[in-house]
Design an enzyme around this catalytic site. Structure first.
Site, PDB file in Angstrom:
ATOM      1  N   LYS A  75       0.874  -1.177   0.000  1.00 42.82           N
ATOM      2  CA  LYS A  75       0.000   0.000   0.000  1.00 42.82           C
ATOM      3  C   LYS A  75       0.910   1.225   0.000  1.00 42.82           C
ATOM      4  O   LYS A  75       1.687   1.406   0.934  1.00 42.82           O
ATOM      5  CB  LYS A  75      -0.866  -0.028   1.267  1.00 42.82           C
ATOM      6  CG  LYS A  75      -1.539   1.283   1.572  1.00 42.82           C
ATOM      7  CD  LYS A  75      -2.387   1.223   2.810  1.00 42.82           C
ATOM      8  CE  LYS A  75      -2.934   2.599   3.125  1.00 42.82           C
ATOM      9  NZ  LYS A  75      -3.775   2.611   4.311  1.00 42.82           N
ATOM     10  N   THR A 360      -5.573   3.805  10.891  1.00 48.35           N
ATOM     11  CA  THR A 360      -4.709   4.062  12.043  1.00 48.35           C
ATOM     12  C   THR A 360      -4.914   3.091  13.206  1.00 48.35           C
ATOM     13  O   THR A 360      -4.190   3.186  14.203  1.00 48.35           O
ATOM     14  CB  THR A 360      -4.934   5.502  12.553  1.00 48.35           C
ATOM     15  OG1 THR A 360      -6.337   5.755  12.590  1.00 48.35           O
ATOM     16  CG2 THR A 360      -4.249   6.509  11.663  1.00 48.35           C
TER      17      THR A 360
HETATM   18  P1  FAD Z   1     -10.974  -7.650  18.531  1.00 48.52           P
HETATM   19  O1  FAD Z   1     -10.568  -8.010  17.164  1.00 48.52           O
HETATM   20  O2  FAD Z   1     -12.405  -7.326  18.780  1.00 48.52           O
HETATM   21  O3  FAD Z   1     -10.534  -8.843  19.474  1.00 48.52           O
HETATM   22  C1  FAD Z   1     -11.075  -9.030  20.772  1.00 48.52           C
HETATM   23  C2  FAD Z   1     -10.555 -10.328  21.330  1.00 48.52           C
HETATM   24  O4  FAD Z   1     -10.977 -10.418  22.683  1.00 48.52           O
HETATM   25  C3  FAD Z   1     -11.058 -11.581  20.617  1.00 48.52           C
HETATM   26  O5  FAD Z   1      -9.991 -12.511  20.480  1.00 48.52           O
HETATM   27  C4  FAD Z   1     -12.101 -12.151  21.591  1.00 48.52           C
HETATM   28  O6  FAD Z   1     -12.210 -13.550  21.489  1.00 48.52           O
HETATM   29  C5  FAD Z   1     -11.462 -11.736  22.905  1.00 48.52           C
HETATM   30  N1  FAD Z   1     -12.404 -11.721  24.022  1.00 48.52           N
HETATM   31  C6  FAD Z   1     -13.493 -10.925  24.177  1.00 48.52           C
HETATM   32  N2  FAD Z   1     -14.118 -11.232  25.327  1.00 48.52           N
HETATM   33  C7  FAD Z   1     -13.396 -12.230  25.903  1.00 48.52           C
HETATM   34  C8  FAD Z   1     -13.528 -12.990  27.097  1.00 48.52           C
HETATM   35  N3  FAD Z   1     -14.531 -12.789  27.941  1.00 48.52           N
HETATM   36  N4  FAD Z   1     -12.604 -13.938  27.346  1.00 48.52           N
HETATM   37  C9  FAD Z   1     -11.575 -14.183  26.518  1.00 48.52           C
HETATM   38  N5  FAD Z   1     -11.397 -13.483  25.383  1.00 48.52           N
HETATM   39  C10 FAD Z   1     -12.304 -12.528  25.081  1.00 48.52           C
HETATM   40  N6  FAD Z   1      -7.396  -0.764  11.653  1.00 48.52           N
HETATM   41  C11 FAD Z   1      -6.441  -0.529  10.739  1.00 48.52           C
HETATM   42  O7  FAD Z   1      -5.276  -0.342  11.104  1.00 48.52           O
HETATM   43  N7  FAD Z   1      -6.740  -0.499   9.415  1.00 48.52           N
HETATM   44  C12 FAD Z   1      -7.997  -0.656   8.948  1.00 48.52           C
HETATM   45  O8  FAD Z   1      -8.204  -0.661   7.744  1.00 48.52           O
HETATM   46  C13 FAD Z   1      -9.028  -0.846   9.898  1.00 48.52           C
HETATM   47  N8  FAD Z   1     -10.320  -0.991   9.506  1.00 48.52           N
HETATM   48  C14 FAD Z   1     -11.289  -1.132  10.452  1.00 48.52           C
HETATM   49  C15 FAD Z   1     -12.632  -1.142  10.060  1.00 48.52           C
HETATM   50  C16 FAD Z   1     -13.628  -1.221  11.028  1.00 48.52           C
HETATM   51  C17 FAD Z   1     -15.062  -1.190  10.600  1.00 48.52           C
HETATM   52  C18 FAD Z   1     -13.287  -1.332  12.387  1.00 48.52           C
HETATM   53  C19 FAD Z   1     -14.356  -1.431  13.431  1.00 48.52           C
HETATM   54  C20 FAD Z   1     -11.971  -1.352  12.771  1.00 48.52           C
HETATM   55  C21 FAD Z   1     -10.956  -1.222  11.820  1.00 48.52           C
HETATM   56  N9  FAD Z   1      -9.624  -1.164  12.195  1.00 48.52           N
HETATM   57  C22 FAD Z   1      -8.662  -0.916  11.265  1.00 48.52           C
HETATM   58  C23 FAD Z   1      -9.216  -1.377  13.571  1.00 48.52           C
HETATM   59  C24 FAD Z   1      -8.711  -2.798  13.732  1.00 48.52           C
HETATM   60  O9  FAD Z   1      -9.677  -3.700  13.230  1.00 48.52           O
HETATM   61  C25 FAD Z   1      -8.445  -3.105  15.198  1.00 48.52           C
HETATM   62  O10 FAD Z   1      -7.619  -2.102  15.708  1.00 48.52           O
HETATM   63  C26 FAD Z   1      -7.763  -4.415  15.336  1.00 48.52           C
HETATM   64  O11 FAD Z   1      -8.441  -5.435  14.664  1.00 48.52           O
HETATM   65  C27 FAD Z   1      -7.618  -4.791  16.782  1.00 48.52           C
HETATM   66  O12 FAD Z   1      -8.808  -5.249  17.352  1.00 48.52           O
HETATM   67  P2  FAD Z   1      -8.712  -5.824  18.811  1.00 48.52           P
HETATM   68  O13 FAD Z   1      -7.729  -6.951  18.813  1.00 48.52           O
HETATM   69  O14 FAD Z   1      -8.461  -4.713  19.755  1.00 48.52           O
HETATM   70  O15 FAD Z   1     -10.172  -6.369  19.107  1.00 48.52           O
END
Ligand code: FAD
Length: 518
Positions: A75, A360
């Protein structure tokens, strides 16, 4: 020392944190990651930001190896379509501006007042994106001759604060495949991986987390707990009660609907950029991977229903969207008041999130884990480390918020209520004064958000010139300076771009070659 880290959550943030801590501390710190087998990850987040190479380099991962395993592509920037007017496009490239006689080339371009493709006139990358070129030759050599790969000659690892050169590219990748890749990386290096639900977060008498309770693996005790549970913020927001500060008054998009679309990339070609196409109540992202598109409509529920959004997205994609299941997502826009409280640090969506217009989310994670290592506590839990960490991560998110608000405010498009409201909604902080300043002098280091937030002044300049809604003027001094050198430099950009387009392979051909495909 703090030696025992428990990470709750196994999405991109959980595995980026686990692998980075392991790369930093080796077996001097024990890392346990518990993730629910039933609660899905957010399932999006596939476009990154140009600083992301520091992360992979720090882990010692070679992109020729991991990219094919994660359907990854390059990209070189973001293509904005229809933000100024329907049918118009421009690029925000990962490329710093050339400077001639002390003035950025965009000042000279504005002064010259010719043409409407500032991006192609001032940056090489715009032409490479239009022509779907790879940033590397088939030999692996990078198009940017002056960019030194492995700036430290592999002698030591770099982090965001040593971003002296601008990486000319970031990556697109399949988020689930990357999480699996990082899982293997972490587990091979000693991360204990527990597949289980956390059912309770237990606090001691001081209100610090003593352990988490799992459904099948009993209690998991630790010194430091990292909340990677996504928007639910199970540890930081729910158990410790840290409030969430919404940005929604200035960034109203609060929902998304996403599709994963299989595509024949040999026929379509792979544009080396993310595309953000403006819509009636938000915008649609298009992320080309090797073999499919990630696409989604980010919109405001004040202006559009989920059904209408899904219909818009399906029409945008066309017949390839038939029979695909749509993923509807509610977004929590803003940040936790503090991301680190007592012995709990939130990383990823639990810490904060802004709509993915500049990709981001993963940058926030990278920044957070780097800062966590830099501020890693000892048993004394020095408050000064914690406060400094919180300040830094808050600045990063607040700065990006300002930059995103500018995208809407400065967009010429005002053809319906949604786009008209983007011009009258209050803007955060000192952005209004900054915009006034930029009208007479394009952004420079001293006139953009003053704390590190990943974006440099050239990004602001690219957006102002591309969005077209704010009247800009060249510095009056240019009337008094001979413009011959600048005119020569502008011609040189076009000539270099043409030469590169002749010589570089298409992005599809580059990855087909890397994978040994015919
Ligand atoms: P999640 O992916 O939600 O993971 C949460 C984890 O917690 C999962 O493994 C789940 O199983 C676990 N969990 C929850 N509850 C429990 C429990 N009780 N016990 C044990 N485990 C639990 N970022 C970019 O850099 N570029 C992009 O293009 C981009 N596009 C996006 C588009 C959208 C619509 C959204 C909403 C976000 C986007 N992001 C993007 C942000 C990016 O997706 C996130 O920053 C990244 O995926 C990290 O997510 P996370 O790991 O914090 O949460």
């Amino acid at each position: 020392m703090v030696k025992n880290v428990v990470i709750v959550g196994g999405g991109t943030s959980g595995w980026m944190t686990a692998s980075y801590l392991t790369a930093a501390f080796g077996d001097r710190v024990t890392v346990t990651l518990v993730e629910s087998p039933g609660v899905p990850t957010i399932g999006v987040g596939e476009a990154t930001f140009s600083t992301v190479r520091h992360f992979f380099d720090y882990l010692g991962l070679d992109e020729r190896v991991w990219m094919p395993e994660c359907q990854a592509t390059y990209k070189l920037g973001i293509r904005f379509e229809n933000w100024r007017a329907k049918g118009h496009h421009f690029y925000h490239p990962f490329e710093r501006l050339r400077v001639v006689d002390g003035f950025p080339i965009t000042d000279w371009w504005l002064h010259q007042g010719t043409g409407d493709r500032f991006d192609q006139d001032c940056f090489l990358i715009a032409s490479l994106c239009d022509a779907k070129r790879s940033p590397r030759y088939l030999s692996g050599q990078l198009f940017e001759q002056e960019f030194s790969e492995g700036g430290a000659d592999g002698m030591y690892r770099t982090t965001l604060s040593e971003q002296n050169t601008q990486f000319p590219y970031a990556y697109h990748f399949d988020a689930a495949q990357l999480a699996r890749y990082l899982t293997r990386y972490g587990v091979d290096r000693g991360v204990r991986h527990v597949l289980d639900d956390v059912t309770e977060v237990a606090l001691d008498q001081r209100g610090w987390i003593s352990h988490v309770v799992t459904r099948e693996h009993g209690e998991l005790a630790g010194d430091l707990f990292v909340d990677c549970t996504g928007f639910r913020g199970m540890l930081l927001n729910q158990a410790l009660g840290v409030p969430f500060q919404s940005y929604q008054d200035t960034l109203p998009n609060d929902r998304a609907v996403a599709l994963r679309v299989p595509v024949d990339m040999a026929a379509r070609g792979i544009r080396p950029c993310t595309t953000a196409t403006a819509q009636d109540a938000g915008w649609i992202w298009t992320i080309p991977l090797f073999g499919r598109l990630g696409t989604g409509y980010v919109y405001s529920s004040d202006y559009c229903t989920p059904d209408k959004a899904e219909q818009t997205l399906r029409e945008f994609v066309g017949p390839a969207a038939n029979d695909l299941e749509a993923n509807h997502i509610r977004m929590r826009i803003g940040r936790s008041a503090e991301s680190w409280v007592h012995n709990c640090v939130a990383v990823g969506l639990s810490s904060g999130f802004v709509e993915p217009l500049e990709s981001t989310g993963i940058f926030f994670i990278q920044n957070a884990v780097e800062q966590l290592v830099k501020h890693f506590p000892n048993r004394g839990w020095d408050e000064r480390l914690r406060r400094a960490y919180n300040r830094q991560v808050a600045h990063v998110m607040d700065g990006v918020r300002e930059f995103l608000v500018l995208h809407y405010y400065a967009a010429a498009r005002a053809d319906n209520q949604y786009w008209q409201d983007t011009k009258t909604r209050p803007v955060p902080g000192e952005l209004a004064e900054r915009i006034e300043q930029w009208q007479v002098k394009l952004p420079d280091t001293d006139s953009v958000f003053p704390h590190y937030h990943g974006f440099e002044s050239y990004s602001y300049t690219a957006m102002l010139l591309g969005l077209g809604g704010i009247k800009l003027q060249a510095p009056p001094a240019l009337e008094l300076i001979d413009g011959a050198a600048a005119a020569g430099e502008l011609r040189l950009v076009r000539r270099q771009a043409e030469e590169l387009m002749d010589k570089l392979p298409s992005q599809y051909d580059y990855f087909a070659h890397l994978r040994g495909l015919p």
